[in-house]
Each structure stands twice: as structure tokens, then as C-alpha cells.
Design an enzyme around this catalytic site. Structure first.
Site, PDB file in Angstrom:
ATOM      1  CD  GLU A 170      -3.001  -0.988   2.278  1.00 39.18           C
ATOM      2  OE1 GLU A 170      -2.947  -0.031   3.066  1.00 39.18           O
ATOM      3  OE2 GLU A 170      -3.921  -1.808   2.293  1.00 39.18           O
ATOM      4  CD  GLU A 354      -3.763  -5.731   4.141  1.00 35.57           C
ATOM      5  OE1 GLU A 354      -4.565  -4.861   4.561  1.00 35.57           O
ATOM      6  OE2 GLU A 354      -2.534  -5.585   4.179  1.00 35.57           O
TER       7      GLU A 354
HETATM    8  C1  BGC Z   1      -3.192  -2.227   5.981  1.00 34.43           C
HETATM    9  C2  BGC Z   1      -3.236  -2.943   7.311  1.00 34.43           C
HETATM   10  C3  BGC Z   1      -4.339  -2.339   8.158  1.00 34.43           C
HETATM   11  C4  BGC Z   1      -5.655  -2.562   7.444  1.00 34.43           C
HETATM   12  C5  BGC Z   1      -6.874  -2.032   8.189  1.00 34.43           C
HETATM   13  C6  BGC Z   1      -4.534  -1.916   5.398  1.00 34.43           C
HETATM   14  O1  BGC Z   1      -4.535  -0.605   4.929  1.00 34.43           O
HETATM   15  O2  BGC Z   1      -2.350  -2.892   5.076  1.00 34.43           O
HETATM   16  O3  BGC Z   1      -1.985  -2.843   7.902  1.00 34.43           O
HETATM   17  O4  BGC Z   1      -4.374  -2.845   9.446  1.00 34.43           O
HETATM   18  O5  BGC Z   1      -5.618  -1.925   6.210  1.00 34.43           O
HETATM   19  O6  BGC Z   1      -6.792  -0.655   8.330  1.00 34.43           O
END
Ligand code: BGC
Length: 456
Positions: A170, A354
């Protein structure tokens, strides 16, 4: 169920996994010769994080890693995405290798493989060595070489055991949070620094991929968080605001990495703060990638505003459902943007690296059960959205839920729980939530049980 009422079919070899990041779970940031990172420093600066929360203990994964791998095995995970703390391996960020730090990740990779879990390793998930920040961090052009050299240390030690590598996690958050708005480490607020940090991140990405082609034999990619933008109204101003917001968040990193240009809107947004870059930089940045990783959480409905420097802001939807971090639950956006990425960049092998949500979780009930129906609903809808994109022809190879464990949510400290496994921070007891059981069933049925409610 899919429209045909048949259980969903996911491609053979689809990787079902969960993700974490070093600073958010490991704790013991200075153990065994590690150097401090910008997050150790930032979190220990008064006023920077909620309640002064820091990662000194976090989920104590640095000590409980073996138990955590056993837990992954119990859940049936096929893959685990984690990040390496740069300053554990290179305490000064460059030069001297700290063997004990490297050994930690080597043991972790071995343990994952012994449990049939494929490691996906991210080189950089925001925890820059403090020693490099002292030399300008992402504002110093030398960082492209520092990063590639750090990559080489890990490729030489782990390539083969690790077959999927990620350069950056990111980059948009790194610059928007760390250099423009200051909410994340290193906490700068400068329109002039932000484009420089962006460009050096991309040069570092390119240099690390090039180094991988010399040292490694497997796959390497980039992880971005992208978010579809929809105009709040049909007005020309709102549409222009959406174009800016879309270019700023979604094109700023993928365009240079995959097309070798930055979106034109960036000049409009940053004005005289957006420099002309040398042509050879674009050649360095645009390296063939084996895959891209997409992190998806929400969408935004955008309107024109006088918000600095974008001239656009998000509008809350009166009928929307929102998570504890104030993000709208909008699964369709995931399908939309997977199709958008395919159409813009080609059908590159893609992992959802994610996806997940923070919701209020009730305390552990008797018998150790935690009911988290909202998270189950979120996962069910988003996995269906991924499946819809697969059916539309997108080459999606896997899905990593964020996150395996409740963990340190950066400046928001321990206040937001994203885990499918609950962590009691006082005792370090891990308790799988109902969502973990639901996800475990999905993995066991290779996605066929997606629409089934959780038994009991
Ligand atoms: C990040 C994580 C973060 C998650 C929730 C993503 O932007 O890679 O590190 O905890 O979002 O905010």
C-alpha cells in the site's frame, strides 16, 4: 449461492489464506539486536497514537510464532501473508545483517512449510528502519538501492522456501498517511514531500524487482489498496472530483508500475509540487510483475470540496452499513474494481491480499465462543464478490483475510479488532471467533460452503 443456485466454484489451487504485518503483531521490536523502526519511534512520541498504544508487545508473535502457526494449521489455512521487519534484519537499514533477525523469519518459513502453509512475504509494510529515516527515509533517492539491497539479503536467505514475494504494501497509505496528512509514521505534512516519497517508493519497488530477477527464481509483485470512487451527483464538479480521487488513490501506483506513467490528474492535484521525473526512472519503475495484490476494504462516494489538496471528499451514505473504522460495507465495489484493473492493466494474476473488517466483538462467552455475525456477513459478501469477478473472467488466484489476529491498528492502537481470531492482550490467549470457524469451513469445502450459515 450463485444465480444458477449451484455452489460457487473457485479455481483449482486457489490460495485461501490470512494476512498480518510485522509491526502489528510481533512485539519485541528491539529483541536480539534489532534496530528501531519509524513506528517504534512514532508510537513512543506523545500524542501520536490513540491512548499512546505501541507495538512493544502487540500479539507477542515474536515469541508465540510457533503456536500461531499451529493455529493457522488448525484453521486449515493454505497460505499466510506476513511482512518482515526491515530493521530486525538490518538494524541500521543497510550494511550489517543481524543474523538473529533473519533467523526468526527463516524459522517461521520452515514452520509454515512443515504445516503445508504457503508463505507470502511482504518486504515492506510501513516499518522503515529509524536509521534510514534519519537519512531522509523515502525522501532520499538512495532508498531505491537501500531497499533493493535489503531485498537481496532476504531473497538469498529465503527464496525457494518463499515463492511469493511482495515489494511494498500500500504505497498510497505510506505517502498519504505518512507524508501528506501526518496520521501515520513518520508523521510529516507536506504537499511538496508527498510526490517525492511516491516516486522514491516506486523506484524502490522497481529496483527490488530487478534485484529479485537476479537472485530469485519465483514470483514477485506489488500490493496496493484500491477503492472504487463513485460520484455523489451528476454535476460536472463532482465527476471531476471523482476523476481526481480515482487517479490519486487507484492510478498513482499501478499506472507507473504497469503502464510506466503517472495519471495526468496528479499534476492538477499537486500543482507546482509535482516535479517532472527523468525518463529513465519510468523504465526502472515499470518492471514485469508476476502478480498484483489488491487490498480492498470499502468504496467512496465522492463530491467536490475544498479539501486540501485533492478538492474532493467522501460523503457518508445515509442507508449504508459502516464498520467500526467508519468504512461502508460495499462488496460490489470489489467486483467493480477487479474488472476495472483487468480492463486497464490486463488480466494479470491477482491475489486479494487483504480484505476484512473491524466490528465490535462481544467478550469471549462461556465455552470460549465469540459470535461475530457482522464479520461473517462481510466475508460472505466479499468472497461472493470475488467469485463474481472470477466468473467474469478475472484471473484471481487467492484470498487473504485481514486479519488472522486482532492486532495493533497503527495510530488507532488496539481499539479496532480486525481478527478472525480474538486476542486477549492481557493474557495473549487466542480464541477463534465464529468468523474463523466460518472461514475454516469455506477453506475445507474450497468455497462451496460460502452461502451456508455456520452450524450451531
Ligand atoms: C493495511 C493494514 C491495516 C488494514 C486495516 C490496510 O490498509 O495494510 O496494515 O491494518 O488496512 O486498516
Amino acid at each position: 449461492m450463485s444465480p444458477s443456485d449451484q455452489p460457487p466454484v473457485f479455481p483449482d489451487g486457489f490460495l485461501w489464506g490470512a494476512a498480518t504485518a510485522a509491526h502489528q503483531i510481533e512485539g519485541s521490536p528491539l529483541a536480539d539486536g534489532a534496530g528501531p523502526s519509524i513506528w517504534t519511534r512514532f508510537a513512543h512520541t506523545p500524542g501520536m497514537t490513540l491512548h499512546g498504544d505501541h507495538g512493544d508487545i502487540a500479539c507477542d508473535h515474536y515469541r508465540l510464532w510457533k503456536e500461531d502457526v499451529a493455529l493457522m494449521r488448525e484453521l486449515g489455512l493454505k497460505a499466510y501473508r506476513f511482512s518482515v521487519s526491515w530493521s530486525r534484519v538490518l538494524p541500521e537499514g543497510k550494511g550489517r545483517v543481524n543474523q538473529a533477525g533473519l533467523d526468526f523469519y527463516s524459522r517461521l518459513a520452515d514452520e509454515l512449510l512443515a504445516n503445508d502453509i504457503e508463505p507470502l512475504l511482504t518486504l515492506y509494510h510501513w516499518d522503515l528502519p529509524a536509521a534510514l529515516d534519519d537519512r531522509g527515509g523515502w525522501l532520499n533517492p538512495d532508498i531505491a538501492n537501500w531497499f533493493a539491497d535489503y531485498g537481496r539479503v532476504l531473497y538469498r536467505a529465503l527464496d525457494g522456501r518463499v515463492k511469493k514475494w511482495v515489494t511494498l504494501n500500500e504505497p498510497w497509505v505510506i505517502t498519504d498517511g505518512g507524508y501528506l496528512h501526518g496520521a501515520l509514521a513518520p508523521g510529516h505534512r507536506s504537499k511538496y514531500e508527498t510526490p517525492i516519497a511516491t516516486h522514491n517508493l516506486m523506484r524502490a519497488h522497481g529496483a527490488a524487482v530487478l534485484a529479485y530477477r537476479e537472485e530469485g527464481k519465483h514470483e514477485i509483485g506489488l500490493v496496493v489498496n484500491i477503492e472504487p470512487k463513485y460520484a455523489a451527483t451528476d454535476s460536472a464538479e463532482d465527476k471531476a472530483a471523482v476523476d481526481r480521487a480515482h487517479a490519486y488513490m487507484n492510478g498513482q501506483y499501478l499506472d507507473p508500475a504497469l503502464l510506466g506513467t503517472y495519471p495526468d490528474e496528479l499534476k492538477e492535484i499537486f500543482g507546482d509540487a509535482w516535479p517532472e521525473w527523468p525518463a529513465e526512472d519510468y523504465a526502472l519503475i515499470r518492471q514485469p510483475l508476476d502478480f498484483i495484490g489488491i487490498n480492498y476494504y470499502t468504496r467512496s462516494v465522492t463530491e467536490a470540496s475544498n479539501t486540501y489538496p485533492l478538492g474532493a471528499s467522501a460523503v457518508r451514505q445515509p442507508l449504508g452499513t459502516y464498520t467500526e473504522t467508519g468504512w461502508e460495507v460495499f462488496p460490489q465495489g470489489l467486483t467493480d474494481l477487479l474488472l476495472w484493473a483487468r480492463d486497464r492493466y490486463g488480466n494479470i494474476p491477482t491475489y486479494i491480499t487483504e480484505n476484512g473488517a473491524a466490528f465490535f466483538d462481544p467478550p469471549v462467552a462461556e465455552g470460549g465462543r465469540i459470535r461475530d455475525p457482522l464479520r461473517i456477513d462481510y466475508l460472505q459478501k466479499h468472497l461472493t464478490a470475488v467469485h463474481d469477478a472470477i466468473e467474469a473472467g478475472c484471473d484471481i488466484r487467492g484470498y487473504m483475510v485481514w486479519s488472522l489476529l486482532d492486532n495493533l491498528e497503527w495510530s488507532l492502537g488496539y481499539s479496532k479488532r480486525f481478527g478472525i481470531v480474538h486476542v486477549n492482550y492481557a493474557t495473549q490467549l487466542r480464541t477463534p471467533k465464529d468468523s474463523a470457524r466460518y472461514y475454516s469451513n469455506i477453506i475445507a469445502t474450497h468455497g462451496r460452503s460460502l452461502a451456508d450459515p455456520l452450524p450451531g
